[in-house]
Design a protein around this motif. Structure first.
Motif, short mmCIF file in Angstrom:
data_model
loop_
_atom_site.label_atom_id
_atom_site.label_comp_id
_atom_site.label_asym_id
_atom_site.label_seq_id
_atom_site.Cartn_x
_atom_site.Cartn_y
_atom_site.Cartn_z
N GLN A 264 0.84 -1.21 0.00
CA GLN A 264 0.00 0.00 0.00
C GLN A 264 0.88 1.27 0.00
O GLN A 264 0.61 2.22 -0.72
CB GLN A 264 -0.90 -0.03 1.25
N ASP A 265 1.94 1.24 0.82
CA ASP A 265 2.86 2.39 0.87
C ASP A 265 3.52 2.61 -0.48
O ASP A 265 3.65 3.75 -0.95
CB ASP A 265 3.97 2.16 1.91
N VAL A 266 3.97 1.50 -1.11
CA VAL A 266 4.64 1.60 -2.40
C VAL A 266 3.66 2.14 -3.44
O VAL A 266 3.98 3.01 -4.25
CB VAL A 266 5.19 0.23 -2.84
N SER A 267 2.44 1.63 -3.39
CA SER A 267 1.41 2.07 -4.32
C SER A 267 1.17 3.58 -4.18
O SER A 267 1.12 4.31 -5.19
CB SER A 267 0.12 1.30 -4.06
N ASP A 268 1.07 4.06 -2.97
CA ASP A 268 0.87 5.50 -2.74
C ASP A 268 2.05 6.30 -3.28
O ASP A 268 1.88 7.35 -3.92
CB ASP A 268 0.70 5.80 -1.24
N THR A 269 3.26 5.80 -2.99
CA THR A 269 4.46 6.50 -3.45
C THR A 269 4.52 6.56 -4.97
O THR A 269 4.84 7.60 -5.55
CB THR A 269 5.71 5.77 -2.91
N HIS B 15 2.02 6.26 -7.03
CA HIS B 15 0.92 7.10 -7.53
C HIS B 15 1.38 8.56 -7.55
O HIS B 15 1.15 9.29 -8.52
CB HIS B 15 -0.32 6.93 -6.65
N GLU B 16 2.06 8.94 -6.49
CA GLU B 16 2.53 10.32 -6.38
C GLU B 16 3.63 10.64 -7.40
O GLU B 16 3.62 11.69 -8.03
CB GLU B 16 3.04 10.56 -4.95
N HIS B 17 4.59 9.72 -7.57
CA HIS B 17 5.77 10.03 -8.39
C HIS B 17 5.70 9.49 -9.81
O HIS B 17 6.33 10.02 -10.71
CB HIS B 17 7.03 9.51 -7.71
N LEU B 18 4.99 8.39 -10.01
CA LEU B 18 4.98 7.77 -11.34
C LEU B 18 3.58 7.77 -11.93
O LEU B 18 3.35 7.19 -12.99
CB LEU B 18 5.52 6.33 -11.26
N ASN B 19 2.65 8.36 -11.19
CA ASN B 19 1.30 8.48 -11.70
C ASN B 19 0.64 7.12 -11.96
O ASN B 19 -0.11 6.96 -12.91
CB ASN B 19 1.34 9.30 -12.99
N LYS C 258 -4.30 4.93 -8.55
CA LYS C 258 -4.44 5.02 -7.09
C LYS C 258 -5.06 3.72 -6.56
O LYS C 258 -6.01 3.21 -7.12
CB LYS C 258 -5.33 6.21 -6.74
N GLY C 259 -4.46 3.19 -5.49
CA GLY C 259 -5.05 2.01 -4.86
C GLY C 259 -4.70 0.70 -5.54
O GLY C 259 -5.09 -0.37 -5.07
N ASN C 260 -3.99 0.75 -6.68
CA ASN C 260 -3.57 -0.52 -7.28
C ASN C 260 -2.30 -0.99 -6.57
O ASN C 260 -1.22 -0.44 -6.75
CB ASN C 260 -3.32 -0.34 -8.78
N ASN C 261 -2.45 -2.04 -5.75
CA ASN C 261 -1.34 -2.50 -4.91
C ASN C 261 -0.65 -3.73 -5.47
O ASN C 261 0.15 -4.35 -4.77
CB ASN C 261 -1.85 -2.86 -3.51
N ASP C 262 -0.99 -4.10 -6.68
CA ASP C 262 -0.44 -5.34 -7.24
C ASP C 262 1.07 -5.19 -7.49
O ASP C 262 1.49 -4.35 -8.28
CB ASP C 262 -1.17 -5.62 -8.56
N PRO C 263 1.90 -6.01 -6.80
CA PRO C 263 3.36 -5.89 -6.97
C PRO C 263 3.81 -6.00 -8.42
O PRO C 263 4.75 -5.32 -8.84
CB PRO C 263 3.91 -7.04 -6.14
#
Ligand code: SF4
Lengths: 194, 454
Positions: B158-163, B165-169, B172-177
């Motif tokens: 979830q943290d990676v997904s948020d990060t 989303h912010e930097h690589l667009n 949002k909320g897609n947490n699939d590794p």
């Protein structure tokens, strides 16, 4: 005094008493009844594919198929057809869309599924890394049991670069979930010639 | 002494489910290591060889480094020496300036983290892109890595997904590794292709051949080094090994100890630059020669940075890498860091139960827990210990050297625990903080033993 001499002098002053270099006895390491089977099992467990073929010509039809599907393919193996002579000039930008590369490799290691590829075999250092699909070709008789035998057979210093490659690139940096295809190849196939 | 580690751990464990998850995830890596090593009948022999090769190397370090330098130069590699972090950073910067470089990619190198190279270059207006996925994640978040092999192990998807989303667009909320890794792959591909300079670490440097080996799973070191017109590899001088055949021992133990893999995907052997390329190697001391002179701690220079000691450590698993407030966390970091700055890092050797699990898994047989114990004594001697700890330790050492007193205190202690348990379960007992007090047995072990001998 230069940093070089300062460091080397400090090391000389602090170096512990002489300890002998150990002798590595190869007869003390693991052997496999069927090195090929062990190699195949390991490569498959790390996301690669192993295909046993009677002769190298069996791979030619695959190359033809890929070519007619108009994929970007590079062949570095003269036994498989023409090898372009400008390969080492190709830059990352030119290779960005590379789909498949065919490379003849030196040997395979049964204990870990690694294959040794030297610079003269890969022709261009980027090729095995930048492609989507890496195809390596070795002879069945060149599968050795462990890294000890592997280093016995190769000389790492005769060429500028060489690598052991074991399967496709991977990462588990997100919550330890394994994902195949980090920065390098997403697929790896090892053809083994009987 | 500051108790920074304790304070930072307290913050980490405030989120209990996350702490448990962290603990279990690292234990899972430790179990993978066990499986990989138990499959090899010669595992203990390999550890012994690795340890002996390293001991031998340390005792001939001057000669091997000199040999390495000569061979590497003959191979066309430019060799530099840096006495400390500052000089290391200056050397890298001067190469950048000379070649008029703008775009820099870097694969994982704990040494450059130790030297704070990124910050140094940033001050000069240069951006370094970390290309290891875990390192890129923490770089986006402006955090240091929390583990030397798994830099983002403190984060959830979830943290990676948020990060991202912010930097690589990314969505949002897609947490699939898989999805997140693919996004990073695309993003970093363009960085590789543009790169003028690639900085890498070094896992092993071979004196006999003048070359070096870099191990990765992702292929990021290779993507950078084979693209850029300049390659700088940075190494602490302890990375040296005498011969090519010794690589067999080290490549067999490294990945098995680190992640339980039989070998990393790529073990790349660099000996000469490409015809159109410049290759530099920076050999760094930064306190290492001082550590070599400390008889009790010189063995820490055998370390191959596999992080097996992190994954097994009951303290690391439950306090997280950032609680160690240094580049290299975990048990080995707690030995290396007091050498760099004893005062600031005086708390670290105490961040251990001395259970010895680290020494048991260490593939080069460093006596980690014994060195932690020895550092504690040095630190107490130097007066860097907090008054609470000092009083308790002084009392304990008096008691332990006085058998009659020890037995007497044992009787009182057991009686108190049975009759006034709440007295000990108070905030004045630092041991009770975050621990349950055990049920006190009626007899001491000594009495039980004497009874059973009868
Ligand atoms: S001290 Fe040993 S176990 Fe820890 S990182 Fe170094 S080599 Fe690995």
């Amino acid at each position: 005094m230069s940093s070089r001499n300062k460091i080397l002098n400090a090391i000389a002053a602090h170096q512990p008493d002489q300890v002998a270099m150990p002798v590595i006895h190869h007869e003390q390491v693991i052997t496999f009844e069927n090195p090929f089977l062990q190699f195949k099992t390991i490569v498959e467990s790390i996301g690669g594919k192993v295909v046993l073929v009677p002769t190298i010509q069996f791979i030619q039809s695959e190359i033809q198929n890929n070519k007619s599907a108009s994929k970007y393919i590079i062949n570095t193996v003269s036994e498989l057809g023409d090898v372009p002579d400008n390969l080492n000039k190709l830059t990352a930008a030119a290779l960005e869309k590379l789909d498949t590369v065919y490379i003849r490799a030196t040997l395979g290691v049964a204990e870990n599924g690694a294959v040794w590829v030297s610079e003269s075999q890969m022709k261009n250092r980027l090729l095995p890394f930048i492609c989507e699909h890496l195809v390596l070709i070795i002879n069945q008789k060149d599968i050795v049991a462990t890294m000890h035998q592997a280093y016995n057979k190769i000389d790492i210093s005769t060429e500028g670069f060489g690598a052991f490659i074991a399967g496709p690139s991977k990462t588990a940096d997100i919550e330890q979930s394994l994902v195949i295809g980090a920065h390098g190849a997403k697929n790896a196939t090892i053809y083994i010639i009987e | 002494m500051n108790s920074k580690h304790a304070a930072l751990s307290e913050k980490f464990i405030a989120d209990e489910p996350r702490t448990n998850w962290h603990d279990e995830t690292l234990w899972f890596v430790r179990e993978k290591r066990d499986k990989a090593t138990h499959g090899l009948p010669e595992w203990e022999q390999l550890r012994e060889w690795a340890s002996q090769i390293k001991n031998h190397t340390l005792s001939n370090l001057n000669a091997y480094l000199t040999e390495f330098e000569e061979k590497a130069k003959a191979n066309g590699i430019k060799v530099h020496w840096a006495a400390d972090a500052q000089e290391h950073n200056e050397i890298v910067h001067s190469i950048i300036k000379k070649n008029n470089i703008q775009k820099i990619v870097k694969s994982k190198s704990m040494l450059t983290e130790e030297c704070h190279l990124n910050d140094y270059l940033q001050e000069k207006g240069l951006e370094v892109v970390d290309t290891d996925l875990g390192e890129r994640i923490v770089q986006f978040r402006k955090e240091p890595p929390s583990h030397i092999v798994l830099p983002a192990i403190h984060l959830k998807k979830q943290d990676v997904s948020d990060t991202f989303h912010e930097h690589l667009n990314t969505e949002k909320g897609n947490n699939d590794p898989q999805y997140l890794t693919e996004a990073a792959r695309q993003h970093l591909r363009s960085k590789f292709i543009e790169a003028d300079l690639a900085i890498t670490g070094v896992n092993f440097a071979i004196a006999e051949t003048g070359g070096f080996v870099v191990c990765t799973n992702e292929g990021n070191a290779d993507m950078g080094a084979h693209t850029a017109k300049v390659h700088i590899a940075c190494m602490g001088f302890e990375k040296i090994i005498p011969k090519a055949e010794h690589l067999s021992v080290f490549l067999r133990i490294l990945a098995r100890s680190a992640t339980g893999q039989a070998i990393t995907t790529y073990s790349s052997h660099f000996h000469k630059p490409r015809p159109d390329q410049e290759m530099h190697l920076v050999i760094v001391d930064n306190g290492r020669s001082r550590q070599l002179g400390r008889a009790d701690f010189k063995n820490s220079l055998k370390c191959i940075r596999c992080a097996a000691c992190f994954n097994t450590c009951p303290v690391y698993r439950r306090s997280g890498g950032h609680s160690y407030h240094t580049t290299t966390a975990g048990p080995i970091g707690s030995i290396l860091n007091p050498n760099l700055d004893m005062k600031t890092n005086a708390d670290l050797p105490f961040a251990s139960t001395l259970c010895g699990s680290c020494s048991n898994v260490c593939p080069v047989k460093i006596d980690i827990h014994e060195q932690l114990w020895k550092w504690r004594q040095e630190i107490v001697k130097e007066g860097y210990v907090s008054s609470d700890k000092k009083t308790a330790m002084k009392g304990m050492s008096y008691m332990f050297s006085n058998p009659a007193l020890y037995r007497f205190v044992g009787i009182i202690g057991r009686w108190m625990m049975r009759n006034f348990p709440n007295l000990l379960k108070s905030k004045h007992n630092l041991w009770f903080k975050q621990r349950e007090m055990p049920e006190a047995p009626k007899k001491s072990f000594r009495d039980w033993y004497i009874d059973h001998q009868k």
